[in-house]
Scaffold this active site. Sequence first.
Site, PDB file in Angstrom:
ATOM      1  N   ASP A 109       0.706 -10.575   9.118  1.00 27.48           N
ATOM      2  CA  ASP A 109       0.484 -10.885   7.701  1.00 27.48           C
ATOM      3  C   ASP A 109       0.526 -12.405   7.560  1.00 27.48           C
ATOM      4  OD1 ASP A 109      -0.006 -10.584   5.035  1.00 27.48           O
ATOM      5  OD2 ASP A 109       1.707  -9.291   4.612  1.00 27.48           O
ATOM      6  N   ASP A 144      -4.156 -14.029   0.770  1.00 21.98           N
ATOM      7  CA  ASP A 144      -4.641 -13.527  -0.518  1.00 21.98           C
ATOM      8  C   ASP A 144      -3.647 -13.889  -1.617  1.00 21.98           C
ATOM      9  OD1 ASP A 144      -3.007 -11.794   1.060  1.00 21.98           O
ATOM     10  OD2 ASP A 144      -3.289 -10.202  -0.397  1.00 21.98           O
ATOM     11  N   GLY A 211      -0.674  -5.701  -3.382  1.00 23.88           N
ATOM     12  CA  GLY A 211      -0.024  -5.701  -4.697  1.00 23.88           C
ATOM     13  C   GLY A 211       0.599  -4.373  -5.085  1.00 23.88           C
TER      14      GLY A 211
HETATM   15  N1  GUN Z   1       2.405  -7.194   1.898  1.00 25.15           N
HETATM   16  C1  GUN Z   1       2.681  -6.367   0.881  1.00 25.15           C
HETATM   17  N2  GUN Z   1       1.775  -6.538  -0.115  1.00 25.15           N
HETATM   18  C2  GUN Z   1       0.933  -7.501   0.281  1.00 25.15           C
HETATM   19  C3  GUN Z   1      -0.221  -8.120  -0.309  1.00 25.15           C
HETATM   20  O1  GUN Z   1      -0.635  -7.812  -1.426  1.00 25.15           O
HETATM   21  N3  GUN Z   1      -0.844  -9.060   0.455  1.00 25.15           N
HETATM   22  C4  GUN Z   1      -0.408  -9.415   1.691  1.00 25.15           C
HETATM   23  N4  GUN Z   1      -1.088 -10.325   2.368  1.00 25.15           N
HETATM   24  N5  GUN Z   1       0.661  -8.862   2.247  1.00 25.15           N
HETATM   25  C5  GUN Z   1       1.327  -7.924   1.557  1.00 25.15           C
END
Ligand code: GUN
Length: 756
Positions: A109, A144, A211
């Site tokens: 992430d 994002d 989200g």
């Molecule tokens: N991890 C939990 N929700 C999100 C999200 O909306 N975007 C990203 N990049 N990681 C997340």
Amino acid sequence: MPVWSDQPRPDPEACRESDEGLFEVTVRDGRARLGKLYTKHGVLETPALLPVINPNIRTIEPREMWDRYGIGALITNSYIIWKHDKLKEIATTNGVHELLNYPGVIMTDSGTFQSYVYGDVEVGVEEIVEFQRSIGVDIATMLDVFSRPDMKHSEVSAAVEETLERSQLSVDTAQDTMLNGPIQGGLFPDLRKKSAMEMSKFDFSIHPIGGIVPIMEQQRYREYAKIMLSTLPFLPSNRPVHMFGCGHPMLFPMSIALGADLFDSAAYALFARDGRILTPWGTEKLEGLIEWPIIMPCISSHTPEEVRKMDKDDRMKLLSKYNLEITLAELSRCRQAVRDGDIWRLVEQRSHQHPALRDAFLWLTTNPATAKYIKLNHDDIPLDEITSSQDFSNQGGWESGWNWILDAQLTPRKGGEQWAGSDTFSRPHITAARNLLFDRWHPRKSTEIGSDSVLIFYGQSGPWRDRCDAVVAKILQYVPGLEIMINTPIGLVPYSLEDLNPFCHIEGPDWLWKNKLDMAKIAQELDNFGLAGKAIIPVDLRKDNFETLVFEKMNKFESSVKAELVDGQIKILDEELFKQGHLKLNRLKAADKFSVLFNINHEVAQEMSHSMQFVVNKYGRIKNVLSSSGQHLASFRLGDGGLSLNNSGAIELFARRRKQLPKTFSQTSIAPYAGEGLAVVVVDDDAEPFIRKGRNVFHGFVLACDPWLRPGEACLICDKAGNLLGHGVSVSTVEDLASMKKGVAIKTRDGIKEDA
Ligand code: GUN
């Protein structure tokens, strides 16, 4: 292969270079799918759970996840690695796989979530993607902008726009590293749809739904379902869908049934830290437990009391494993349910285990805004509650999502339908089966005697043919215009389709069938069938003398004056006429099956049926349908009441097509195309020799298809010059054919030789 093993597992093999990044669907049940995601670090079988690894606190060693639990992919946070000099140095020098000591697929992430929790991150859009690429991750994530459920429309809109603006740079920076393109949009269906449609245009490999963490934390599962329905129909189906931050097993069945492929979870470790246990029905506390809610391998030699007494760190590690084992077991259960065609039954079962899940389930399956026909027998949710479910926002977007689910259901299928209370009636494949009848079946256009009435058999389960075929043949002899239906617990079915699954085989208590006819519901059903206003002639099949009953009721028709009753049976006055009654019934059966299962215009099907001949088995049941010249057009399938097409049938039905061949893949929808014939799939010239030999059609070779193509339904295969090459059964939706590059698209039943 054991599920979980104490032996080390060999490292994965890289996929073929040309397959890297491709996603293949191998099994489907509606929108639920089993798939394979091809990567440099192995082929990941989906639906999959990616456990979250905090590179600073490794509760369970990643290597153990690979070796012991067979976990094919995990997710870690590149922002945390980037921020910690030591981690950054190892990752930059030796790669992320070395850093974590994990040979499988690593997704990272980007820091968006940290930005949501802490307000900001220090890293740039390009910088974080470049960093992920440089440490050799398999799947990176762009930075994002998180959209929270409490945000106003304008704020969420800005988050969606900003994410879109960052997309091209992120894709360019990722180069050949697979990249996640998260979908934002908060609770606004129009923004979810927009985000999905716009993000699809970039070269992302996977689309996480972003989200949703606060929505899951607040257990707003109805909103969670609405988000899925307003997003997934607008994503290309060749890209897996990842539910960002969803790792509670309670949500797996519903998410998978709505089309999710990937999950990630820190929950197994976070909940363990608080002494809590994840179960498919919710969360339980270790405190106070005398026995385990589920016994899993890692816990089997300990009592809850012993675990409570453990040192804090050991307890957390053991509970993390326990949570992970329960989570993985639920995911296995879901995958098997998809294979068995039972995923919605699992959703139904699980929905009873948590009020918020139950609410989401009922909203999905009974909301009149999403269902075309009023549901039968669902009385445990007040109508005003489901119709007023506008709290989500007043802008539509999710309504069509339910049709998207229904249009992909497989029907008919083999085996009995297990009754489980009123939920049974709103199972999506049952709704889809009913909708097919309502859309494609039509009453005969008859001015003959009896055409103002409908006879309804009720009171007894199927099969009805042994008991009723002869009586029906006699009725048709005297009252040729009469429509005959059967009342089943899931609604009316035309008598001609009496062996059609699921109507014919509902496993449940006898009283399900013995309920009195509810005339208000019957009127609604007749309306759905285009039979509104007809006089209803109910016939209770439980009565030993039901033929006498039929006789008495038939007597109101002038044409029946000659009919006689002998020993409780309607006398056959003329063998020839009786034979004709049987033939008429067989023709009706064939015509209605061609209409409902091959989507042939009902008038065309009726006309075709007049020249059909029938091969029947020793019980008089139709096996094969032949043309007047003896060509084998189709076979009746005894298992599910379906129809299997033969070459002569394919040629005949193709010759009757007047519509131009499809040139593209248009927005899919089934209902408006009732009666347009078998769907046609146009394939590339390269595929021609293979299809003619009866080989399957593979994704990547399909150029166009009709918008009403359905998985599980027969279709015709031709080239772009309009030559019929073969016929088969689709294992794909239109969206699959439009986007997939790998795997079987159409299972070819037979090829058609050039001179046929
Ligand atoms: N991890 C939990 N929700 C999100 C999200 O909306 N975007 C990203 N990049 N990681 C997340």
